[in-house]
Write an enzyme that holds these catalytic residues in place. Structure first.
Site, PDB file in Angstrom:
ATOM      1  N   HIS A  28       0.762  -1.135  -0.020  1.00 30.07           N
ATOM      2  CA  HIS A  28      -0.026   0.051   0.133  1.00 30.07           C
ATOM      3  C   HIS A  28       0.843   1.407   0.060  1.00 30.07           C
ATOM      4  O   HIS A  28       1.876   1.089   0.147  1.00 30.07           O
ATOM      5  CB  HIS A  28      -1.081   0.055   1.303  1.00 30.07           C
ATOM      6  CG  HIS A  28      -2.227  -0.939   1.101  1.00 30.07           C
ATOM      7  ND1 HIS A  28      -3.029  -1.214   2.005  1.00 30.07           N
ATOM      8  CD2 HIS A  28      -2.192  -1.897   0.126  1.00 30.07           C
ATOM      9  CE1 HIS A  28      -3.747  -2.165   1.702  1.00 30.07           C
ATOM     10  NE2 HIS A  28      -3.390  -2.648   0.642  1.00 30.07           N
TER      11      HIS A  28
ATOM     12  N   GLU B  88       1.238   3.755   2.259  1.00 29.18           N
ATOM     13  CA  GLU B  88       1.982   3.915   3.283  1.00 29.18           C
ATOM     14  C   GLU B  88       3.160   3.116   3.269  1.00 29.18           C
ATOM     15  O   GLU B  88       4.240   3.705   3.703  1.00 29.18           O
ATOM     16  CB  GLU B  88       1.140   3.745   4.604  1.00 29.18           C
ATOM     17  CG  GLU B  88      -0.042   4.508   4.735  1.00 29.18           C
ATOM     18  CD  GLU B  88      -1.146   3.980   4.154  1.00 29.18           C
ATOM     19  OE1 GLU B  88      -2.379   4.124   4.410  1.00 29.18           O
ATOM     20  OE2 GLU B  88      -1.065   2.984   2.871  1.00 29.18           O
TER      21      GLU B  88
ATOM     22  N   CYS C 266      -5.294   1.342   6.570  1.00 31.28           N
ATOM     23  CA  CYS C 266      -5.982  -0.010   6.783  1.00 31.28           C
ATOM     24  C   CYS C 266      -5.649  -0.534   8.117  1.00 31.28           C
ATOM     25  O   CYS C 266      -4.566  -0.166   8.542  1.00 31.28           O
ATOM     26  CB  CYS C 266      -5.920  -0.822   5.685  1.00 31.28           C
ATOM     27  SG  CYS C 266      -4.039  -1.537   5.468  1.00 31.28           S
TER      28      CYS C 266
ATOM     29  N   ARG D  49     -11.626   3.157 -20.596  1.00 34.22           N
ATOM     30  CA  ARG D  49     -11.670   1.758 -20.321  1.00 34.22           C
ATOM     31  C   ARG D  49     -10.639   1.133 -19.436  1.00 34.22           C
ATOM     32  O   ARG D  49     -10.924   0.122 -18.622  1.00 34.22           O
ATOM     33  CB  ARG D  49     -11.902   0.937 -21.571  1.00 34.22           C
ATOM     34  CG  ARG D  49     -12.974   1.035 -22.797  1.00 34.22           C
ATOM     35  CD  ARG D  49     -12.630   0.629 -24.046  1.00 34.22           C
ATOM     36  NE  ARG D  49     -13.790   0.886 -24.869  1.00 34.22           N
ATOM     37  CZ  ARG D  49     -14.066   0.218 -26.003  1.00 34.22           C
ATOM     38  NH1 ARG D  49     -13.041  -0.503 -26.692  1.00 34.22           N
ATOM     39  NH2 ARG D  49     -14.996   0.709 -26.987  1.00 34.22           N
TER      40      ARG D  49
ATOM     41  N   ASP E  31     -21.971  -4.155 -34.057  1.00 38.95           N
ATOM     42  CA  ASP E  31     -20.808  -3.609 -34.360  1.00 38.95           C
ATOM     43  C   ASP E  31     -19.525  -4.576 -34.145  1.00 38.95           C
ATOM     44  O   ASP E  31     -18.331  -4.095 -34.436  1.00 38.95           O
ATOM     45  CB  ASP E  31     -20.629  -2.570 -33.053  1.00 38.95           C
ATOM     46  CG  ASP E  31     -21.574  -1.339 -33.482  1.00 38.95           C
ATOM     47  OD1 ASP E  31     -22.150  -1.420 -34.482  1.00 38.95           O
ATOM     48  OD2 ASP E  31     -21.633  -0.524 -32.377  1.00 38.95           O
TER      49      ASP E  31
ATOM     50  N   ARG F 178      -7.120  -1.335 -26.321  1.00 40.90           N
ATOM     51  CA  ARG F 178      -5.874  -1.615 -27.184  1.00 40.90           C
ATOM     52  C   ARG F 178      -5.347  -0.260 -27.374  1.00 40.90           C
ATOM     53  O   ARG F 178      -4.193  -0.210 -28.022  1.00 40.90           O
ATOM     54  CB  ARG F 178      -6.247  -2.448 -28.510  1.00 40.90           C
ATOM     55  CG  ARG F 178      -7.326  -1.858 -29.439  1.00 40.90           C
ATOM     56  CD  ARG F 178      -7.670  -2.475 -30.505  1.00 40.90           C
ATOM     57  NE  ARG F 178      -8.753  -1.746 -31.337  1.00 40.90           N
ATOM     58  CZ  ARG F 178     -10.029  -1.944 -30.993  1.00 40.90           C
ATOM     59  NH1 ARG F 178     -10.518  -2.484 -29.894  1.00 40.90           N
ATOM     60  NH2 ARG F 178     -11.063  -1.079 -31.839  1.00 40.90           N
TER      61      ARG F 178
ATOM     62  N   GLY G  30     -25.943   0.182 -26.822  1.00 38.67           N
ATOM     63  CA  GLY G  30     -26.528   1.302 -27.612  1.00 38.67           C
ATOM     64  C   GLY G  30     -27.424   2.371 -26.645  1.00 38.67           C
ATOM     65  O   GLY G  30     -27.431   2.098 -25.417  1.00 38.67           O
TER      66      GLY G  30
END
Length: 342
Positions: free
Chosen positions: A50, A52, A77, A186, A202, A209, A286
Site C-alpha cells: 500500500h 504508506e 487500513c 476503459r 458492431d 488496445r 446502444g
C-alpha cells in the site's frame, strides 16, 4: 504546516494507480519532516504494498520517521488482507502524527485504523480536503455505500442529437482523439457493458488496445443466447460475462449469469457485478440500453461527446436530466460530463 498542499500531493500520487488497484482504493502518501518531503509512495497494483508502505520505504534516513508527519488521502487500513495493516506499520515506525483526507467506508476498516493509531498515542487529524478525497475514490465509496459498481454512461452524438444513422449502420461519430480517450477510460474501469444489438451490429472487441493499460471485464446482454460465437467478444482473450435467461456452463474466460430479464434486470446485473468485486462499469450502449439505465436512475456519471457532424435523422440520443460539471474540447468534439441532480 500547509496540510492542504501535502494532501493534494497525496491525491496526485494516488491517481497514478487508476486502473491497477481496484477493488482497492487509490491512495497516495507523503511523509514530511521539518517542512520537507522526505518520502512519497502510492498504491501501485492490487495485491502489492500500500501507499504508506511505499512511502515509508522511500525514506532514506528512517531515524527521521519518529519526528515526521505522515499524510494520506484515505484512512490507513487496520486489517490483514493481501498485505498487513498499514496502521500497524505506522505505529511500529513511531510516526507521531498522521493527517488523513477521509475515512475508509469499507466495513473492515471504517474508523478502526484511526482508532488503532490513536490508541497508540499517535496524533490523528482527519478531514483535510475531505470532499476532494472522496471524489477521487468515488468508485470505491459508491461500491461500499451502495453495494453496486460506480456506473458511467458514455455515448457520442451528432450536433443534431443522433447516435447513429437510421439504418443502424456503424459509423464513427466522434474523432480519433476522442476514441483514444475512451480507451484510456476503459483501462481505468473494472467492467464495460453493451447490449445485444450493439454486440451483433458492431462486433466490438471492447478492449483498451489504443491505451497502455488493463482491459476491463466485458459484460454483454444476450437474453436468448442468440449472439454468434464468432464475435470478438467471445474470443476468450478477456474475461467476459454474458447476462442471459438461458442456462449454459461457463468456460475459459467466458461466464454465463442466468437471470430474469423481466424483473429489475439492470439492478440484478449490478448486484452480480458487485458480488464479483467489480467496482465500476462503463456502459457504452446502444441508445436503448443507456436510456434504460437513465430511466432506472441507475447512473453516477454521464460522459457525452458531441460531434460537429450533422446526421439530420437516425437513432435519437438518450434523454436525461443532470448537472453539468465539466466541458472540454477534444479537437472539435465537445466532451460534457454530468452528475445526477441533487
Amino acid at each position: 504546516m500547509d496540510h492542504e498542499l501535502y494532501m493534494r500531493r497525496c491525491m496526485e500520487l494516488a491517481q497514478q494507480g487508476a486502473g491497477f488497484v481496484a477493488p482497492n482504493p487509490m491512495v497516495g502518501c507523503v511523509i514530511v519532516n521539518d517542512g520537507k518531503i522526505i518520502g512519497e509512495g502510492y498504491h501501485q497494483k492490487f495485491g502489492e504494498p500500500h501507499a504508506e508502505v511505499n512511502a515509508i520505504n522511500s525514506v532514506k534516513d528512517p531515524s527521521l520517521l519518529s519526528r515526521s508527519t505522515l499524510y494520506v488521502n484515505l484512512e490507513p487500513c487496520s486489517h490483514f488482507g493481501k498485505t498487513p495493516p498499514c496502521a500497524d506499520l505506522i505505529i511500529a515506525e513511531g510516526i507521531p502524527e498522521v493527517i488523513i483526507g477521509c475515512h475508509d467506508p469499507n466495513p473492515e476498516v471504517s474508523g478502526n485504523g484511526i482508532k488503532k493509531l490513536r490508541a497508540a498515542h499517535c496524533h490523528v487529524h482527519q478531514g483535510i480536503l475531505e470532499a476532494e478525497c472522496e471524489e477521487l475514490n468515488r468508485r470505491f465509496f459508491t461500491f461500499h455505500k451502495k453495494q453496486r459498481p460506480y456506473i458511467i454512461l458514455k455515448w457520442a452524438q451528432s450536433t443534431d442529437g443522433f447516435t447513429a444513422p437510421a439504418s443502424g449502420e456503424r459509423m464513427n461519430i466522434s474523432n480519433e482523439y476522442s476514441r483514444t480517450l475512451v480507451h484510456r477510460w476503459r483501462s481505468e474501469e473494472s467492467a464495460i457493458m453493451i447490449g445485444t444489438n450493439t454486440a451483433s451490429r458492431d462486433n466490438p472487441a471492447l478492449d483498451a488496445r489504443l491505451w497502455n493499460g488493463n482491459n476491463p471485464v466485458r459484460v454483454v446482454l444476450d437474453r436468448d443466447l442468440r449472439l454468434s460465437s464468432d464475435l470478438r467478444l467471445f474470443d476468450h482473450a478477456i474475461r467476459t460475462i454474458v447476462i442471459t435467461e438461458k442456462a449454459k456452463p461457463s468456460e475459459n474466460n467466458l461466464e454465463f449469469f442466468q437471470t430474469n430479464f423481466s424483473q429489475e434486470l439492470l439492478r440484478n446485473v449490478m448486484q452480480h457485478l458487485y458480488r464479483e468485486q467489480l467496482q465500476s462499469v462503463l456502459v457504452e450502449g446502444g441508445a436503448q440500453l443507456l436510456q434504460n439505465f437513465i430511466a432506472e436512475n441507475l447512473w453516477d456519471e454521464i460522459r457525452l461527446f458531441i460531434s460537429p457532424q450533422l446526421l439530420h435523422s437516425g437513432i435519437a440520443a438518450p434523454h436525461f436530466e443532470g448537472t453539468r460539471i465539466s466541458e472540454e474540447n477534444i479537437d472539435g468534439d465537445r466532451l460534457l460530463t454530468f452528475k445526477p441532480n441533487g
